[in-house]
Structure formats: structure tokens, C-alpha cells
Design an enzyme around this catalytic site. Sequence first.
Site, short mmCIF file in Angstrom:
data_model
loop_
_atom_site.label_atom_id
_atom_site.label_comp_id
_atom_site.label_asym_id
_atom_site.label_seq_id
_atom_site.Cartn_x
_atom_site.Cartn_y
_atom_site.Cartn_z
N GLU A 156 0.85 -1.20 0.00
CA GLU A 156 0.00 0.00 0.00
C GLU A 156 0.88 1.25 0.00
O GLU A 156 2.01 1.23 0.51
CB GLU A 156 -0.92 -0.07 1.24
CG GLU A 156 -1.79 1.13 1.53
CD GLU A 156 -2.82 1.46 0.46
OE1 GLU A 156 -2.44 1.56 -0.72
OE2 GLU A 156 -3.99 1.67 0.81
N ASP A 157 0.35 2.34 -0.56
CA ASP A 157 1.13 3.57 -0.59
C ASP A 157 1.06 4.32 0.74
O ASP A 157 2.07 4.78 1.26
CB ASP A 157 0.68 4.48 -1.75
CG ASP A 157 -0.83 4.77 -1.75
OD1 ASP A 157 -1.56 4.24 -0.89
OD2 ASP A 157 -1.28 5.54 -2.62
N PHE A 198 -1.00 16.51 3.01
CA PHE A 198 -1.36 15.67 1.86
C PHE A 198 -0.08 15.30 1.11
O PHE A 198 0.71 16.16 0.73
CB PHE A 198 -2.36 16.36 0.93
CG PHE A 198 -3.09 15.35 0.11
CD1 PHE A 198 -4.19 14.68 0.63
CD2 PHE A 198 -2.64 15.00 -1.15
CE1 PHE A 198 -4.83 13.69 -0.10
CE2 PHE A 198 -3.28 14.01 -1.89
CZ PHE A 198 -4.38 13.36 -1.36
N ARG A 248 1.89 11.97 -9.61
CA ARG A 248 2.37 10.60 -9.39
C ARG A 248 3.82 10.43 -9.86
O ARG A 248 4.54 9.58 -9.38
CB ARG A 248 1.52 9.59 -10.16
CG ARG A 248 0.11 9.42 -9.63
CD ARG A 248 -0.53 8.17 -10.23
NE ARG A 248 -1.97 8.19 -10.14
CZ ARG A 248 -2.67 7.79 -9.08
NH1 ARG A 248 -2.05 7.34 -8.01
NH2 ARG A 248 -3.99 7.84 -9.08
N ASP A 279 -3.88 6.15 6.05
CA ASP A 279 -4.29 7.45 6.57
C ASP A 279 -5.30 7.19 7.70
O ASP A 279 -4.91 6.89 8.82
CB ASP A 279 -4.87 8.23 5.38
CG ASP A 279 -5.27 9.65 5.69
OD1 ASP A 279 -4.78 10.20 6.67
OD2 ASP A 279 -6.07 10.23 4.93
P1 IMP Z 1 -7.53 5.76 4.32
O1 IMP Z 1 -8.67 4.86 4.03
O2 IMP Z 1 -7.97 7.07 4.93
O3 IMP Z 1 -6.42 5.12 5.16
O4 IMP Z 1 -6.90 6.22 2.95
C1 IMP Z 1 -6.21 5.36 2.16
C2 IMP Z 1 -6.19 5.80 0.72
O5 IMP Z 1 -6.50 7.20 0.54
C3 IMP Z 1 -4.78 5.62 0.20
O6 IMP Z 1 -4.61 4.36 -0.37
C4 IMP Z 1 -4.66 6.74 -0.80
O7 IMP Z 1 -5.15 6.31 -2.04
C5 IMP Z 1 -5.56 7.83 -0.28
N1 IMP Z 1 -4.81 8.82 0.54
C6 IMP Z 1 -4.96 9.07 1.85
N2 IMP Z 1 -4.11 10.04 2.26
C7 IMP Z 1 -3.41 10.40 1.16
C8 IMP Z 1 -2.36 11.36 0.93
O8 IMP Z 1 -1.87 12.08 1.82
N3 IMP Z 1 -1.89 11.42 -0.34
C9 IMP Z 1 -2.36 10.64 -1.35
N4 IMP Z 1 -3.33 9.75 -1.18
C10 IMP Z 1 -3.85 9.63 0.06
#
Ligand code: IMP
Length: 177
Positions: free
Chosen positions: A99-100, A152, A165, A103
Site C-alpha cells: 500500500e502507498d 497531503f 504521481r 491514513d
Molecule cells: P484511508 O482509508 O484514509 O487510510 O486512505 C487510504 C487511501 O486514501 C490511500 O490508499 C490513498 O489512495 C488515499 N490517501 C490518503 N491520504 C493520502 C495522501 O496524503 N496522499 C495521497 N493519497 C492519500
Amino acid sequence: MSSESKPRILFSREEISATVSRLAAEIKQDYQGKHPLLLGILKGSFVLMADLIRLLNFPLEVEFIRLSSYGGSRQSSGRIKVVQGLRSPIKGRDILVIEDIVDTGLTISFLLDYLRQRKPASLKLCALTDKPSRRQVPVTIDYPGFTVPDEFIVGYGMDWNEQFRYLPELCSIEVED
Ligand code: IMP
């Protein structure tokens, strides 16, 4: 409408390369001889996946899954859907999710539950970045890369509205939804 500032570098190419090498060494130690399936979450994980597997010189397979989350681009809604699913069965396999960013944790929690129901032999998570200050549900990251502030993050595969990207560094931008 959305607007964003100029990206500010948080982690350089060299720092990313050192961290990806460290992650690869840890993964190699745990998975060598196990023929794992590395499962990337599209689209943000594709750059990490490409760099990582070239440092893992042992037999493994690669798959990608695509999820969608409804709601604004900054905030995960928690209502997540599998848009492009698995093409290989995972029952009895050693699965390492790539995973990238974690959050709120809602996306990865959903995916880990989805995968667990399919009875893999083991299930672990590698995440390049972790934003613990925004966590809503607990997540264990077995192979964590960088901890990032509540900003972000873009670059090295990560986007803001499909932009940035291509940046080789991990950067932060100020965004307005
Ligand atoms: P979560 O469900 O809030 O943990 O968010 C996960 C997904 O939201 C990640 O796989 C990203 O695709 C996107 N995301 C959340 N925060 C960021 C950020 O700071 N930059 C880019 N993508 C983000």
C-alpha cells in the site's frame, strides 16, 4: 473546484531508496522460499511495487486490486468497494499487501477483512507511508516505511486528483477541497 500548492519535498530519492532497500531486506528474510503473492492496491502502490520486487530476487507473484471510496478526495468515506478484484485464488497463499499510505486506516481495514475471508495462509501489510495522526481504526503495518505528518502526500506513485504521481520524491502539498 480544487487547488493545490507547489509540492514541498519531505523525503528525497536517496531516502526513499534506502527505505525501500530496508523493507526489501526485511521481506526477503521473512518470505524467501514461501513463493508469496504481493498484492498492490491501485493506483498508488505501483511505483513501490516496481522498485520493491526488483530487490527481492526470489520467486514471488504480483497481483493488483483496485478499490474505490466514495466521498471527497481528501477524506476517505469508509464506504469502500472492490472495483477490480483478484484474478488469482488466495486461499492457502502467503499474501503481502503493498500500500502507498495508511491514513484513516478505513481502506486497508476493509481490504484486510475482505482478504481474510478468503482464507490465505498468512496476511501481512507493507505500507510506504503512515499518517498515524489521522487514524480512525487500528492498523498493524508489518513493514512500515516512513511516518508522515498530517499533510497531503504526493509523488512516488501518489496523487492529488491524478496529478504528481511522477514525482521521484515524496512531497507534501497544501490542498483545498
Ligand atoms: P484511508 O482509508 O484514509 O487510510 O486512505 C487510504 C487511501 O486514501 C490511500 O490508499 C490513498 O489512495 C488515499 N490517501 C490518503 N491520504 C493520502 C495522501 O496524503 N496522499 C495521497 N493519497 C492519500
